[in-house]
Design an enzyme around this catalytic site. Structure first.
Site, PDB file in Angstrom:
ATOM      1  N   ASP A   1       0.912  -1.211  -0.049  1.00 53.24           N
ATOM      2  CA  ASP A   1       0.127  -0.009   0.026  1.00 53.24           C
ATOM      3  C   ASP A   1       0.718   1.305   0.180  1.00 53.24           C
ATOM      4  OD1 ASP A   1      -2.962   0.886   0.548  1.00 53.24           O
ATOM      5  OD2 ASP A   1      -1.934   2.031   1.946  1.00 53.24           O
TER       6      ASP A   1
ATOM      7  N   HIS B   1      -7.028  -7.117  -0.013  1.00 61.39           N
ATOM      8  CA  HIS B   1      -5.956  -5.967  -0.305  1.00 61.39           C
ATOM      9  C   HIS B   1      -4.851  -6.358   0.922  1.00 61.39           C
ATOM     10  CE1 HIS B   1      -4.257  -2.313  -0.580  1.00 61.39           C
ATOM     11  NE2 HIS B   1      -4.460  -1.953   0.671  1.00 61.39           N
TER      12      HIS B   1
END
Length: 347
Positions: free
Chosen positions: A156, A312
């Site tokens: 991320d 994610h």
């Protein structure tokens, strides 16, 4: 199958006896569930409630420390020996997101997981949340810890910092792995319409600061973790605590507010293509091969890996895949994939 008062015959006969039995059973079930929940919660907190300095609790052989850099101090957790692997977390998490993969990686490497500036137990700088400045601070910390060359793994926001570090200090980076984000200027902007949190976090101060208070943290961050494929794999309470400080929430917003500047910088320097191999990992139920598609615009050797059974938050949803894939990618050139999903991780 959980206990349910509707599926268990209550003691007693007749309406009154049945009603009393159901009440008694419901109370008993409630007490048992409360005890189990409290015990499990206490065990979880003991398991991952880490100090900011001294020996780590999540696994033997790791220690917390802090190192002074431009703009403040960076908190890190270090363990193992051998070549350095630097781990950089994303938002809204801290170094803790790596705890499930660190012991495996430390078998043959020195593993250093940092809290990004302003987050976790690192100090909060007054400025410098663009990824170039952040990468420079991480680089300074790595050198002060005694390493002139390292492999980097970022998730991320951490992947965006990883790119800037590898581009600006290419001679000091052996390989990089980037997990679950396209690059600013090369695809990240296309996500802004998918989730409102992008625009919210990027809003100028003090808009999000005044809207979000401490009582809202678990609701807001909980929504983020619910985006994952396996939300039960994420220990939320440590992250709720980490972002309960308004200054650290502002630091998190700072990373998002810098996205436009990051994009301009990345596009202006795209000709300085990454010379080292890049492993691009996407979750099966999230970005998938899209991470590699983005990084191919700035690097020549990009490997595509898709983490099965993960959304994610890949390092927490499927830590075994991350450990095996990273170990293979960063290991000897003779390493061979042992499972089909590891094919893209080959060195």
């Amino acid at each position: 199958m959980p206990l349910d008062a509707r599926t268990v015959r209550a003691p007693g006969t007749g309406p009154r006896g049945s009603r009393l039995g159901r009440v008694a059973l419901s109370v008993f079930v409630a007490l048992v569930m409360a005890l189990l929940t409290t015990t499990a919660s206490a065990d979880a907190n003991r398991r991952i409630h880490e100090p900011s300095e001294g020996p780590a609790r999540f696994a033997p052989g790791f220690n917390h420390g802090k190192v002074a850099v431009d703009g403040g101090t960076l908190h890190y957790v270090r363990g193992g020996s051998g070549p350095a692997i630097v781990l950089l977390h994303g938002w809204p998490e801290t170094w803790l997101m790596w705890r499930k993969v660190m012991p495996d990686l430390a078998r043959k490497n020195t593993v250093i997981a940092f809290d990004l500036p302003g987050l976790g137990d690192s100090s909060v700088p007054g400025s410098g949340y663009d990824k170039v400045t952040t990468a420079r601070r991480i680089h300074e910390a790595v050198k002060k810890l005694g390493f002139t060359r390292a492999a980097l793994i970022g998730h991320d926001l951490g992947a965006l910092v990883t790119y800037a570090y590898a581009r600006d200090f290419p001679a000091e980076v052996s390989r990089i792995a980037v997990i679950e984000t396209p690059l600013a200027g090369f695809g990240l902007e296309e996500l802004y319409g998918i989730s409102w949190h992008f625009r919210f976090n990027m809003s100028p101060a003090p808009i999000p600061e005044r809207i979000m208070d401490n009582d809202d943290v678990s609701t807001y961050l909980g929504m983020m973790y619910d985006f994952s494929h396996r939300p039960e794999a994420i220990e939320r309470e440590p992250y709720f605590r980490a972002y309960a400080d308004p200054a650290r929430r502002t630091a998190g917003y700072g990373y998002y507010r810098a996205f436009a500047a990051d994009a301009e910088n990345n596009k202006a320097n795209a000709a300085r293509r990454l010379p080292m191999p890049v492993l691009a990992i996407g979750g099966q139920y999230s970005f998938g091969p899209g991470v590699a598609d983005s990084f191919r615009q700035v690097a020549d050797d990009v490997r595509t890996a898709v983490a099965p059974d993960a959304g994610h938050y890949v390092p927490e949803e499927n830590p075994r895949f991350v450990s095996d894939c990273a170990s293979l990618f960063l290991g000897p050139p003779t390493g061979t994939p042992q499972r089909p999903e590891l094919a893209g991780c080959a060195p």
